[in-house]
Scaffold this motif. Structure first.
Motif, short mmCIF file in Angstrom:
data_model
loop_
_atom_site.label_atom_id
_atom_site.label_comp_id
_atom_site.label_asym_id
_atom_site.label_seq_id
_atom_site.Cartn_x
_atom_site.Cartn_y
_atom_site.Cartn_z
N LEU A 1 3.11 10.93 1.41
CA LEU A 1 2.99 11.63 2.69
C LEU A 1 3.21 13.12 2.56
CD1 LEU A 1 4.93 9.24 5.11
CD2 LEU A 1 2.46 9.40 4.74
N LYS A 2 4.22 13.49 1.76
CA LYS A 2 4.57 14.90 1.66
C LYS A 2 5.24 15.19 0.32
CE LYS A 2 7.28 16.56 5.04
NZ LYS A 2 8.16 17.31 5.93
N GLU A 3 4.89 16.32 -0.22
CA GLU A 3 5.55 16.83 -1.43
C GLU A 3 5.94 18.27 -1.13
OE1 GLU A 3 4.36 18.03 -6.02
OE2 GLU A 3 3.12 16.59 -4.96
N LYS A 4 7.24 18.52 -1.14
CA LYS A 4 7.72 19.87 -0.83
C LYS A 4 8.90 20.19 -1.72
CE LYS A 4 9.12 22.88 2.92
NZ LYS A 4 9.48 23.01 4.32
N GLY A 5 8.75 21.17 -2.56
CA GLY A 5 9.82 21.57 -3.46
C GLY A 5 10.22 20.44 -4.38
N ASN A 6 11.46 20.02 -4.27
CA ASN A 6 12.00 18.96 -5.12
C ASN A 6 11.99 17.59 -4.44
OD1 ASN A 6 12.57 20.77 -7.18
ND2 ASN A 6 14.58 21.24 -6.37
N LYS A 7 11.29 17.48 -3.33
CA LYS A 7 11.32 16.23 -2.56
C LYS A 7 9.91 15.67 -2.38
CE LYS A 7 14.40 15.76 0.69
NZ LYS A 7 15.14 15.88 1.94
N PHE A 8 9.81 14.37 -2.58
CA PHE A 8 8.56 13.63 -2.39
C PHE A 8 8.83 12.54 -1.36
CE2 PHE A 8 8.41 15.50 -6.48
CZ PHE A 8 7.08 15.74 -6.79
N LEU A 9 7.95 12.42 -0.39
CA LEU A 9 8.09 11.39 0.63
C LEU A 9 6.89 10.45 0.55
CD1 LEU A 9 9.60 10.17 3.04
CD2 LEU A 9 8.30 11.73 4.51
N PHE A 10 7.17 9.19 0.26
CA PHE A 10 6.15 8.16 0.17
C PHE A 10 6.30 7.21 1.34
CE2 PHE A 10 6.82 9.45 -4.22
CZ PHE A 10 5.54 9.47 -4.75
N GLU A 11 5.17 6.63 1.72
CA GLU A 11 5.19 5.55 2.69
C GLU A 11 4.65 4.31 2.01
OE1 GLU A 11 4.11 5.28 7.21
OE2 GLU A 11 2.27 5.15 6.00
N LEU A 12 5.39 3.23 2.13
CA LEU A 12 4.98 1.95 1.58
C LEU A 12 4.76 0.97 2.73
CD1 LEU A 12 4.57 -0.08 -0.75
CD2 LEU A 12 7.04 -0.46 -0.71
N LEU A 13 3.54 0.43 2.78
CA LEU A 13 3.24 -0.64 3.74
C LEU A 13 3.28 -1.93 2.94
CD1 LEU A 13 0.21 1.00 5.59
CD2 LEU A 13 2.58 0.86 6.36
N PRO A 14 4.44 -2.61 2.98
CA PRO A 14 4.59 -3.80 2.16
C PRO A 14 3.75 -4.96 2.69
CG PRO A 14 6.53 -3.48 3.51
CD PRO A 14 5.62 -2.31 3.76
N PRO A 15 3.55 -5.99 1.87
CA PRO A 15 2.84 -7.17 2.36
C PRO A 15 3.53 -7.70 3.60
CG PRO A 15 3.23 -7.34 0.00
CD PRO A 15 3.98 -6.13 0.49
N GLU B 1 0.85 -1.19 0.00
CA GLU B 1 0.00 0.00 0.00
C GLU B 1 0.89 1.25 0.00
OE1 GLU B 1 -2.94 2.12 3.18
OE2 GLU B 1 -3.00 -0.07 3.06
N LEU B 2 0.74 2.06 -1.04
CA LEU B 2 1.59 3.25 -1.21
C LEU B 2 0.79 4.51 -0.94
CD1 LEU B 2 4.43 4.27 -2.26
CD2 LEU B 2 3.26 4.62 -4.45
N THR B 3 1.39 5.42 -0.17
CA THR B 3 0.77 6.71 0.13
C THR B 3 1.82 7.81 -0.02
OG1 THR B 3 -0.63 5.63 1.77
CG2 THR B 3 -0.49 8.02 1.88
#
Length: 130
Positions: A62-76, A58-60
């Motif tokens: 979390l934050k997008e700021k300037g040149n940086k994207f932060l994703f959270e992955l809840l793997p199986p 499950e991918l979400t």
């Protein structure tokens, strides 16, 4: 085209690690980028759906700021306790997807936490695609 998680784990945990040895993390990262090129740029909702369909979890965003994207992955559950290099396929895939959106170079980094994986994608807007 749904695959059971066990089949994916067999390939990633045994076949590829044996074949690639110490180069596993680097090769799997670039493989993720190559897979992303086969599937044109996706929206965040499409990315989440792709991850679920691929059995990556499950991918979400979390934050997008300037040149940086932060994703959270809840793997199986079966893959939650893997080593850091294990999630480089997903990091490469996300980096190439974000790069495609902005037509510039992007790199991704996966950090394994307890039950989730933080994937940071950093854009380099000065290094654009021609």
């Amino acid at each position: 085209m749904s695959q059971p998680t066990f089949a994916i784990e067999l390939l990633r945990d045994y076949v590829l690690t044996d074949l690639l040895g110490d180069d596993y993390a680097q090769v799997i990262y670039w493989s993720g980028k190559r897979v992303a090129r086969k599937f044109p740029v996706m929206t965040n909702d499409e990315l989440s759906a792709f991850f679920a369909e691929a059995g990556w979890g499950e991918l979400t965003l979390l934050k997008e700021k300037g040149n940086k994207f932060l994703f959270e992955l809840l793997p199986p559950p079966a893959t939650q306790e893997k080593a850091t290099g294990y999630f480089q396929l997903e990091a490469g895939f996300l980096a190439e997807q974000i790069a495609g959106r902005f037509q510039c170079v992007a790199e991704g980094y996966a950090d394994v936490a307890r039950q989730a994986v933080q994937i940071t994608v950093q854009l380099d807007r000065k290094d654009t695609y021609e």
